[in-house]
Motif scaffolding. Structure first.
Motif, short mmCIF file in Angstrom:
data_model
loop_
_atom_site.label_atom_id
_atom_site.label_comp_id
_atom_site.label_asym_id
_atom_site.label_seq_id
_atom_site.Cartn_x
_atom_site.Cartn_y
_atom_site.Cartn_z
N GLU A 88 0.82 -1.20 0.00
CA GLU A 88 0.00 0.00 0.00
C GLU A 88 0.85 1.26 0.00
OE1 GLU A 88 -4.16 -0.71 2.19
OE2 GLU A 88 -2.43 -1.12 3.47
N ARG A 90 3.89 1.49 -1.28
CA ARG A 90 4.44 1.61 -2.64
C ARG A 90 3.37 2.12 -3.61
NH1 ARG A 90 7.86 -4.09 -3.13
NH2 ARG A 90 9.60 -3.47 -1.75
N GLN A 91 2.15 1.67 -3.40
CA GLN A 91 1.06 2.13 -4.25
C GLN A 91 0.84 3.63 -4.09
OE1 GLN A 91 -3.21 1.48 -3.13
NE2 GLN A 91 -3.15 0.05 -4.85
N TYR A 92 0.94 4.12 -2.87
CA TYR A 92 0.79 5.55 -2.59
C TYR A 92 1.89 6.36 -3.29
CZ TYR A 92 1.42 9.81 0.21
OH TYR A 92 1.60 11.11 0.61
N LEU A 95 1.40 6.27 -7.07
CA LEU A 95 0.30 7.12 -7.48
C LEU A 95 0.71 8.58 -7.51
CD1 LEU A 95 -2.63 6.99 -8.35
CD2 LEU A 95 -3.32 7.18 -5.95
N GLY A 241 -7.05 3.92 -3.60
CA GLY A 241 -5.77 4.61 -3.63
C GLY A 241 -5.89 6.11 -3.54
#
Length: 779
Positions: A88, A90-92, A95, A241
């Motif tokens: 999560e 890394r996703q942030y 993004l 996200g």
């Protein structure tokens, strides 16, 4: 007046003159009976600060709030970060980079669309007028020219007057204030973005002495704000996200990227865009933001380069290779000596004087126009129409003052220019002759700058023509800025500076070997330094525009001198506009008089505090009678050994609690009920209004219930001791990007908090109102 009377009653209540329970404050006064509550230092807290809380947005006076750039470290936030998986996080981060990419793509597309729109609309208007002039139908040509300009001007003014008043002007002062922490209504709204794009195209194509560069900065910031909303329930964009971006801190970073992308798109100067955001726009900077801003500007440059290659095949109508601003003075290599440096110093001094005078006159004109604009949309449009007709008369009439000049024999069919863009306009002249003033007036602003920057010693412009052009553009640039159209200051300043630089080059040619085209560039640089008061970013932008690194030492020298000279008289033009609009901007340095005061000297009241476990009725009452956005939380026995400061809770978080009715009948801690809340439930609302107290319905029974405020309380708020120097406090407040700064007592045995400082408490008008002897104007 009613609000002031109500606030005065609140002060009386908190002083113990009445016994109503207001958010725990009356309890505090009764329990601290016998302590030094009548100390003069504490009595100062009962002052109201009504200064700098409204500002002019468009032509309307609007309430101003601050932005919450500080991370609210409450229990929910800590639990949210602890529970996030590595994926999560890394996703942030991914993004963030994706949004930076989208900002670059969007801003690049808008920049290209702006150039295509201006070049085609203005080109069609000029070709139509030129055809009539070739047939000697001069009166009809003027009627068509002025009529087209009037229609375009009315379209731009109508958009600003009726759709988005905040889109008028350049927008750079508003973006600068937002990145400083000032939130004004509609300055970055989608409607403002729409009007900024189309209003800028219409305004520039209408022949006004304005640029699209300032509006492009505002446009990029609006795109960054739109993408940083954290999703939208209205349009079904609620991917999980996006929830991480529902805060002012991440939104600020994206808007900074957008501002840099706007400069990169306007001038095709990606590095200059990054430095502009660093030097002029952003108030807080860090290395991670530098990388993302650089990436965004690079994306803009790639997008523009791709479209330019596409348009070389004549696929874009009248828009060609020269449609994006690029001034080629690369054909002359500057070789200079000591006498040349003295001439450059002279240019810098004159540029500083002219720039400071320009800023002074712009300020007077803006104050005059504000009186007209606030009368209503019709008056805004009428003012634009008057200025449009005046500009058309100058653009069409002034070239008649110039005599026709024979074309240089070696140019062939390049002179005169008939039916296309070029440096030699025929206007009313016979064959093989050109009108030098028409080459500057009867064309787009970008082409006029190219004509002034062109290298070579040919007698392309008469000295008298350059003087007439300089005076006309100088005056038109001043009186045009402030009308109800999107308008930038860069192009008018560059036009005036380049013309006076070329005049100086012609007069000083016997003392220097520098080319007149280089003099035009140095004149533009000196005028920009005298008005904008920027150095590093302007230097890089000009070098990227002209693609001539050999000019670096001379441009640096002239910018430093012009800025230093102009600073002796007044502020930069954007700083003046920020101050004139009433935006509470915090400077990077503290004023000298602040060293005479301490933090508690400017704390204003009344102060409302809440208990850690508070009655719902008290919370609703505090929210209803105040506009405070932060409330101190005081823990009292039996939850603590004595009264102690627990932290700070935000108004928006209290509204979420009240709306979801997380109440209990008993006054005790209730950790189990927080299972239904997550940190993103308390995120910042997007373009909507968020939760309003008026929309929440509570029964009398619910008003008597209790709610635990500990999980949403920021347990680590920034605090200063009441005896801290006000100068040091102001620097701390700005450098940390705070909205609230708690002032705590220095001695024990007193209430745990003296007051809360906000940006309004650091404004000069508030401080001077309390302590007139500190007014520097009286010294």
């Amino acid at each position: 007046m009613e609000m002031e009377e109500e606030s005065l009653r609140d002060v009386e209540q908190m002083l113990g003159k009445e016994e109503d329970d207001i958010g725990g404050m009356s309890r505090s006064i009764s329990e601290y009976e016998g302590l030094r509550l009548r100390d003069p230092l504490l009595l100062k807290n009962n002052r109201l600060n009504t200064t700098s809380q409204i500002a002019i947005v468009g032509a309307n006076v609007c309430p101003i709030e601050s932005l919450d750039y500080e991370i609210i470290e409450n229990d929910l936030f800590k639990q949210d970060w602890r529970s996030r998986a590595r994926g999560e996080i890394r996703q942030y981060l991914l993004l963030k980079w994706m949004l930076a990419l989208l900002i670059g793509l969007g801003t690049g597309l808008v920049a290209f669309f702006n150039n295509i729109g201006v070049e085609n609309i203005a080109g069609f208007k000029l070709l139509l007028t030129n055809d009539l002039m070739l047939n000697h139908k001069y009166h009809q040509a003027f009627a068509v020219y002025a009529g087209c300009n009037m229609l375009l001007a009315m379209a731009a003014a109508a958009l600003c007057a009726f759709v988005a008043p905040a889109a008028a002007g350049s927008g750079i002062p508003e973006v600068k204030a937002y990145l400083n922490g000032v939130d004004a209504p509609s300055i970055l709204a989608p409607s403002t973005l729409f009007v900024k794009i189309f209003g800028s195209i219409f305004g520039v194509a209408a022949g006004f002495v304005v640029g699209k560069e300032g509006p492009m900065v505002h446009t990029g910031a609006c795109i960054g704000n739109l993408l940083g909303q954290g999703g939208s329930k209205k349009y079904g964009l609620t991917w999980k996200g996006f929830k991480y971006f529902k805060n002012d801190r991440d939104r600020r970073d994206l808007i900074t990227c957008g501002a840099a992308a706007g400069v990169a798109g306007a001038f095709r100067a990606p590095v200059g865009g990054v430095l502009f955001a660093l030097e002029e726009a952003a108030s807080w900077w860090r290395s991670a933001l530098l990388w993302r801003t650089f990436f965004t500007a690079a994306v803009v440059a790639v997008v523009l380069r791709g479209f330019m290659e596409y348009c070389k095949g004549e696929n874009c109508g009248l828009f060609g290779e020269g449609g994006l601003i690029m001034f080629d003075v690369n054909s002359v290599k500057p070789a200079y000596s000591i006498p040349d440096l003295l001439v450059v110093i002279f240019l810098g001094v004159i540029g500083g004087l002219l720039g400071s005078l320009y800023n002074y006159l712009v300020d007077k004109v803006l104050r005059t126009y504000s009186v007209i604009n606030e009368k209503g949309p019709i008056f805004k449009i009428m003012l634009v129409m008057i200025l449009s007709f005046l500009t058309s008369c100058c653009s069409f009439g002034v070239p008649w003052l110039s005599k026709c000049i024979p074309c240089p024999p070696h140019l062939g069919d390049q002179c005169p220019t008939v039916g296309r863009s070029g440096h030699y306009k025929n206007f009313q002249c016979p064959p093989n002759h050109y009108n030098d003033l028409a080459s500057l007036f009867f064309t787009t602003n970008d082409d006029a700058i190219r004509n002034l920057f062109i290298a070579g010693s040919d007698k392309r412009f008469l000295l008298s023509s350059l003087l007439i052009f300089f005076v006309t553009i100088y005056i038109l640039g001043i009186i045009t800025y402030g009308i109800a159209i999107p308008s930038g200051l860069f192009i008018p300043v560059i036009l005036a500076g380049a013309s006076y630089g070329r005049v100086a080059g012609s007069l000083l040619s016997r003392f220097t070997v520098l080319d007149v085209g280089l003099f035009a560039l140095l004149g533009a640089a000196s005028f920009l330094g005298g008005t904008m008061r920027m150095t590093v970013s302007l230097c890089v932008i000009l070098l990227e525009l002209t693609n001539n690194l050999l000019m670096l030492p001379l441009v640096m020298l002239v910018l430093l001198i012009s800025k230093s000279v102009a600073d002796c008289f007044n502020k930069g033009v954007y700083d003046q506009i920020v101050e004139m609009k009433g935006l509470p901007y915090l400077e990077a340095h503290a004023q000298p008089y602040m060293r005479q005061l301490i933090a508690s000297d400017v704390v204003s009241g009344p102060l409302f505090t809440l208990s850690g476990i508070e009655k719902v009725g008290n919370i609703v009452h505090a929210l209803k009678i105040t506009r405070h956005n932060g409330f101190p939380i005081i823990d009292e026995p039996p939850f603590s050994d004595g009264p102690e400061l627990c932290g700070l809770v935000l108004r928006s978080h209290l509204l979420v609690l009240v709306k979801h009715k997380a109440f209990t009948m008993e006054q005790k801690e209730m950790p189990s009920i927080w299972n239904k809340f997550r940190a993103h439930d308390f995120g910042k609302a997007g373009s909507g209004k968020g939760i309003r107290l008026e929309d929440i319905e509570l029964s009398e029974e619910e008003m008597e219930m209790y709610v635990d405020l500990h999980p949403i309380t920021n347990r680590s708020p920034y605090t200063v001791v009441e005896t801290t120097s006000l100068a040091k406090t102001a620097v701390l407040f700005r450098e940390l990007g705070l909205r609230h700064l708690l002032v705590v007592p220095k001695t024990p045995g007193r209430p745990p908090i003296v007051g809360i400082l906000t940006r309004h408490d650091f404004m000069p008008e508030h401080i001077v109102g309390l302590y007139p002897h500190c007014n520097p104007a009286t010294k």
